[in-house]
Design an enzyme around this catalytic site. Structure first.
Site, PDB file in Angstrom:
ATOM      1  N   GLU A  17       0.850  -1.201   0.000  1.00  0.00           N
ATOM      2  CA  GLU A  17       0.000   0.000   0.000  1.00  0.00           C
ATOM      3  C   GLU A  17       0.883   1.247   0.000  1.00  0.00           C
ATOM      4  OE1 GLU A  17      -3.464   0.426   2.722  1.00  0.00           O
ATOM      5  OE2 GLU A  17      -2.478   2.297   3.308  1.00  0.00           O
ATOM      6  N   THR A  51      -4.032   4.696  -1.644  1.00  0.00           N
ATOM      7  CA  THR A  51      -5.079   5.212  -0.756  1.00  0.00           C
ATOM      8  C   THR A  51      -5.805   6.409  -1.389  1.00  0.00           C
ATOM      9  OG1 THR A  51      -3.641   6.720   0.421  1.00  0.00           O
ATOM     10  CG2 THR A  51      -3.796   4.486   1.301  1.00  0.00           C
ATOM     11  N   HIS A  79      -7.921   2.514  -3.821  1.00  0.00           N
ATOM     12  CA  HIS A  79      -8.903   2.536  -2.741  1.00  0.00           C
ATOM     13  C   HIS A  79      -9.949   3.561  -3.155  1.00  0.00           C
ATOM     14  CE1 HIS A  79      -5.808   1.282   0.595  1.00  0.00           C
ATOM     15  NE2 HIS A  79      -5.532   0.706  -0.557  1.00  0.00           N
TER      16      HIS A  79
END
Ligand code: FAD
Length: 294
Positions: A17, A51, A79
């Site tokens: 991530e 993100t 995301h």
């Protein structure tokens, strides 16, 4: 490759991530991030996830990074949060993602704004977003899971019942919140199974690189630290190099135990830094491991 196919393989998958740097177009932080991603590339991640600020607060930056990574042929999982977003806004962002040939998405509600301005538009919970994505797109869908329960859930059981709603709506894979106590993760898997949830659960691992940063992250989530780990972190909290080493050693052991127990995948919260994650994967001999599986 779609999430359900990625996690249907026998080897343990790794994913990373990252978050969009403040200067995500062409600034120094962005350059540094791509240097770090290049280091991580050698571990053949099945996904890099990017993100997204709740309410779309950094949506352009997030999109820029997704686009740059796709152009470099990474399999990217953006995301996406639905809090404070209308259906029109959501549609417009999804259409942009479709142009990049994105196959997978992490569908989230997002954190509610803390200024008491509740701003739900068309979707109140992530299960509603999953339902919508299933109807309107071909994305394979990941959702968030919380081995120690979500901060606002009254208890873990209720939270797992709510997780089930996301799976029933069509989510393919669960990505967990970071955790440091594997026994809590394994207990969570048992509870999930009792609820008849039968999708892969990918373990969220945070290589600790700074005591202060960890404190801040823990204040925003329901995540406990084993006593022994907490004691060594407190002892060395002012020495960044010591903290990094503790983080690497701890996560190495944690991942080894997860690998030994047949976890589907490990998702590293890299905090945009390759060093610790790469060291952990080297300690685990991950490159040798994947070469044997291919
Ligand atoms: P939901 O699944 O909707 O759950 C939220 C709360 O509501 C839970 O307490 C749940 O038990 C309850 N609930 C759920 N459905 C129902 C229902 N139908 N009826 C009643 N109660 C219900 N945040 C960001 O802003 N950007 C990111 O990029 C981001 N990435 C993340 C990645 C991972 C892997 C994880 C674990 C979290 C991430 N988050 C991110 C944080 C996440 O947005 C927050 O934890 C948010 O508060 C909850 O999102 P959710 O999708 O889990 O919500």
């Amino acid at each position: 490759m779609k999430l359900k196919d990625i996690y249907n393989q026998s080897k343990v998958q790794v994913s990373f991530e990252v978050f969009p740097p403040k200067d995500s177009d062409c600034g120094i932080k962005n350059e540094k991030l791509f240097e770090d991603i290049q280091i991580l590339r050698r571990y053949k991640p099945s996904l890099i996830s990017v993100t997204y600020g709740a309410g779309g607060s950094n949506k352009e930056k997030s999109y820029n990074l997704v686009e740059q990574l796709s152009n470099k042929n990474f399999s990217v999982m953006p995301h996406f949060t639905c809090v404070c977003a209308s259906k029109e806004q959501i549609n417009s962002y999804l259409n942009e993602l479709k142009k990049l040939n994105i196959e997978n998405i992490l569908a989230l509600r997002g954190d509610e704004p803390n200024d008491n301005n509740i701003c739900y538009f068309d979707f109140r919970y992530a299960n509603e977003l999953v339902e919508y994505l299933k109807l309107e797109t071909d994305f394979s869908i990941g959702v968030a899971g919380y081995p120690e329960g979500h901060l606002s859930a009254p208890n873990l059981k209720t939270d797992i019942k709510n997780l089930k709603k996301k799976i029933s709506a069509g989510a393919d894979v669960i990505f967990t919140q970071m955790f440091f106590d594997n026994s809590k993760f394994f207990a969570y898997l048992d509870e999930i199974e009792k609820e008849n949830i039968r999708v892969p659960v990918v373990a969220g691992i945070l290589p600790i690189i700074s005591y202060k940063q960890l404190e801040k992250m823990l204040s925003l989530a329901k995540v406990s630290l084993p006593k022994k780990l907490l004691a060594s972190l407190e002892k060395y909290k002012d020495n960044t190099e010591d903290i990094k080493k503790i983080g690497i050693d701890f996560a190495t052991e944690q991942c080894q135990n997860l690998f030994d127990n047949g976890v589907s995948g490990v998702h590293f919260y890299t905090l945009n830094k390759a060093f610790s994650t790469a060291k952990i994967l080297d300690n685990l001999n991950y490159e040798v491991y994947i070469s044997k599986q291919n």
